[in-house]
Design an enzyme around this catalytic site. Structure first.
Site, PDB file in Angstrom:
ATOM      1  CD  GLU A 153       7.457  -9.466  -8.203  1.00 50.25           C
ATOM      2  OE1 GLU A 153       8.052  -9.759  -9.300  1.00 50.25           O
ATOM      3  OE2 GLU A 153       7.454  -8.289  -8.092  1.00 50.25           O
ATOM      4  CB  CYS A 166       8.803  -8.157   1.950  1.00 51.83           C
ATOM      5  SG  CYS A 166       7.729  -6.869   1.411  1.00 51.83           S
ATOM      6  CB  CYS A 173      -2.057  -2.326  -5.051  1.00 52.55           C
ATOM      7  SG  CYS A 173      -2.347  -1.218  -3.471  1.00 52.55           S
ATOM      8  CB  CYS A 177       0.748   4.937  -3.790  1.00 52.60           C
ATOM      9  SG  CYS A 177      -0.101   4.633  -2.526  1.00 52.60           S
ATOM     10  CB  CYS A 180       3.686   2.416  -5.247  1.00 49.65           C
ATOM     11  SG  CYS A 180       3.842   0.419  -4.883  1.00 49.65           S
ATOM     12  N   GLY A 229      -0.142  -4.813  -2.418  1.00 48.21           N
ATOM     13  CA  GLY A 229      -1.437  -4.838  -1.988  1.00 48.21           C
ATOM     14  C   GLY A 229      -1.695  -4.014  -0.551  1.00 48.21           C
ATOM     15  CD  GLU A 230      -3.986  -0.577   3.135  1.00 50.22           C
ATOM     16  OE1 GLU A 230      -3.978  -1.385   4.273  1.00 50.22           O
ATOM     17  OE2 GLU A 230      -3.183   0.173   2.856  1.00 50.22           O
ATOM     18  CB  SER A 261       2.943  -1.423   5.814  1.00 50.14           C
ATOM     19  OG  SER A 261       3.093  -0.188   5.095  1.00 50.14           O
ATOM     20  CG  LEU A 285       2.609  10.771   6.833  1.00 51.54           C
ATOM     21  CD1 LEU A 285       1.146  10.600   7.146  1.00 51.54           C
ATOM     22  CD2 LEU A 285       3.501  11.294   8.152  1.00 51.54           C
ATOM     23  CG  HIS A 286       4.877   7.733   1.423  1.00 52.19           C
ATOM     24  ND1 HIS A 286       6.108   7.293   1.854  1.00 52.19           N
ATOM     25  CD2 HIS A 286       3.850   6.913   1.471  1.00 52.19           C
ATOM     26  CE1 HIS A 286       6.010   6.065   2.059  1.00 52.19           C
ATOM     27  NE2 HIS A 286       4.496   5.826   1.673  1.00 52.19           N
ATOM     28  CB  CYS A 403      10.654  -0.294  -0.569  1.00 50.81           C
ATOM     29  SG  CYS A 403       9.044   0.672  -0.156  1.00 50.81           S
TER      30      CYS A 403
END
Length: 433
Positions: A153, A166, A173, A177, A180, A229-230, A261, A285-286, A403
Site C-alpha cells: 500500500e 507515502c 515489516c 512495533c 503498528c 517496512g523498515e 523514516s 522514537l515514541h 499512520c
C-alpha cells in the site's frame, strides 16, 4: 493443390509429422514416470519437445526480461553498451521513462525502430498494477499496488501547499512495533528498486501528473518512506530508488522534499546522510526510556535510545533548516504525560522537529489514542522548552490509510521464514539482497 497446402517441401512436412508421432509415446511415458511436481513435469515436457521436434514446431517460453524501471542511470548506461548501443541512449530512455512516463518502448519516438526492438527484447517497463484505489472523505487516496504475487500500500495525502506520497519499502515489516498494524503482518520480502520507484510512477499516472507543462505545480511534490517496512533494512534497494527519485533528469524531487523514516537502525543513519546529503530523516522514537521503547519498538533492544540519538547528532547535513523529525505516537496513559514531554525535550540537543502523532486505531489493537487535552499539554511542554513541534492531523482514517494502519494480505511462506535480527545483520553486513 495438396502440394500447395503443404508448401514447397512436402516430404519435409511429412518427415516432421512422422517424427512428432514417433516421439509422442516416449513423451507420454516420461510424463507419467516422472516423480517430480507438475511444474517440473511441464518443464521436462517442454525440453523434450524442443529437442525432438523441428524448430518451427517448438514453443518454448523465453526467459523473463528485466524491469528497466528503477535501474540507476550508471547501470542503464552500462546496459546500453552491453547491447551494442550508444551510451547516450541511456539518457534518452531515462527521460522517456521518468519525464514522459511511457509504458512501452514503442512510444520512445526519438529512438530508431531497431533500438526499440533491442530494448523490448531485453527489458520490460513495469510499474505494478493497481488492485484497489480507495479515496477518503478528506481526500486522502490509498493505492493497493500489486507486484505479483505480493501487494503493498502507498498513500497520497493532498494539502494546500504540497502533495505527499507515502511509499513502502518492504512487503510487511519485521520490526514488530506493537502499536503498528503493519508489524502484525510480519516481513514477507524486500521490495526491489523498481517496485519502490513504481509506486511513485503509479501515483503520478493516476493523478495525471505526466504530460503537464514543465512550469506546472507538481501534484506529487514530496515523497516519504513511511509506508510498510523498515527502509534501512532494505538499504541497497532504497538507495537505488533514491538515485532515480532525486535525479534531476529522473523523477527530479529536491532532496529536502524526500524523507526516509527509520525505527532507529543506528549504523545506517550516517550512511544515508553521507550518500544523500540534504535528504530528510525521521526517527520513530515514541518513548523516552529504554524500558518502554523495548516494548513499543523492539529494535531498541539492539540500538537503544542513546545510540540512535548519537547517530542523529552525527547525521551529515544536519542544520537549522534541515532538522531531523522525531516521530512520537501518543498512546493514552502510556507515553503521553507532561513528565515524558520534559524528558523528551532534554534529549533533543540538535536541530529537530517533533511530530506528535495521535494514535490511529486498527482492528485488534489494545492501544487507545491520547485525549485531546493530553496531546495539547504534551505539545505545550515541548514548546515551553524551545522544541518546535507539530501535531499531525490524522488523514485517511476511514480507509485505514493513516499512520500505522497499513497492512496487506500478503503473508510469509514457510520457506521464506527468517529471523528478523539475522536479517538485520545480513543487511548491515552488506550482503546481497
Amino acid at each position: 493443390e495438396r502440394r500447395q497446402q503443404r508448401g514447397p517441401f512436402p516430404m519435409l512436412s511429412l518427415v516432421s509429422s512422422w517424427r512428432a508421432v514417433r516421439i509422442l509415446p516416449r513423451v507420454h511415458a516420461r510424463w507419467h514416470s516422472s516423480s517430480s511436481s507438475s511444474c517440473g513435469a511441464s518443464s521436462s515436457f517442454q525440453r523434450l519437445l524442443a529437442s525432438e521436434l523441428p524448430s518451427d514446431a517448438t514453443s518454448v517460453a523465453a526467459p523473463p526480461s528485466r524491469n528497466i524501471i528503477g535501474m540507476p542511470k550508471e547501470e542503464l548506461t552500462q546496459e546500453m553498451v552491453r547491447l551494442g548501443l550508444e551510451p547516450y541512449r541511456a539518457k534518452q530512455v531515462w527521460q522517456w521513462l521518468y519525464k514522459k512516463g511511457v509504458t512501452s518502448f514503442d512510444h520512445m519516438r526519438t529512438l530508431s525502430h531497431a533500438t526499440r526492438q533491442t530494448l523490448s527484447s531485453n527489458f520490460v517497463i513495469s510499474h505494478g498494477g493497481v488492485k484497489h484505489d480507495s479515496i477518503s472523505s478528506d481526500g486522502t487516496r490509498k493505492f493497493l499496488v500489486n507486484f505479483s504475487p505480493d501487494e503493498v500500500e502507498c498513500v497520497f495525502i493532498p494539502e494546500a501547499k504540497r502533495g505527499t506520497l507515502c511509499v513502502s519499502s518492504q512487503v510487511g515489516c519485521s520490526m514488530k512495533c506493537t502499536f503498528c498494524h503493519t508489524g502484525t503482518q510480519g516481513l514477507v520480502r524486500n521490495l526491489s528498486a523498481s517496485e519502490i520507484v513504481g509506486q511513485v510512477i503509479t501515483a503520478r499516472k493516476l493523478l495525471m501528473e505526466f504530460g503537464q507543462a514543465a512550469q506546472a505545480k507538481r501534484i506529487v511534490s514530496n515523497v516519504v518512506f513511511m509506508g510498510q517496512g523498515e527502509p534501512l533494512y532494505n538499504y541497497r534497494q532504497v538507495a537505488k530508488a533514491l538515485s532515480v527519485i532525486l535525479d534531476g533528469e529522473g523523477l527530479a524531487l529536491a532532496r529536502h522534499r524526500v524523507t526516509v523514516s527509520t525505527s532507529g537502525v543506528a549504523p545506517l543513519i550516517t550512511r544515508l546522510g553521507t550518500d544523500f546529503e540534504g535528504i530528510g530523516l525521521a526517527i520513530s522514537l515514541h518513548a523516552v526510556t529504554d524500558e518502554l521503547r523495548d516494548v513499543l519498538v523492539p529494535a531498541n533492544k539492539q540500538w537503544p535510545i542513546r545510540e540512535v540519538l548519537a547517530a542523529c547528532r552525527a547525521f551529515p547535513g544536519l542544520k537549522a533548516n534541515n532538522r531531523i523529525t522525531i516521530e512520537y505516537v501518543l498512546l493514552d496513559g502510556i507515553n503521553d504525560s507532561p513528565r515524558e514531554a520534559r524528558a523528551l525535550a532534554s534529549m533533543l540537543n540538535f536541530p529537530s522537529l517533533v511530530n506528535l502523532i495521535p494514535f490511529n486505531p486498527w482492528p485488534g489493537t489494545s492501544y487507545k489514542c491520547s485525549q485531546p487535552e493530553a496531546i495539547q499539554a504534551f505539545a505545550d511542554e515541548l514548546d515551553s522548552r524551545g522544541i518546535k513541534c507539530t501535531v499531525r492531523h490524522p488523514r485517511g482514517r476511514d480507509i485505514l490509510a493513516a499512520c500505522g494502519q497499513l497492512r496487506t494480505e500478503s503473508m510469509k511462506q514457510a520457506q521464506q521464514s527468517t529471523d528478523s535480527m539475522n536479517q538485520a545483520q545480513q543487511y548491515l553486513g552488506l550482503t546481497p539482497t
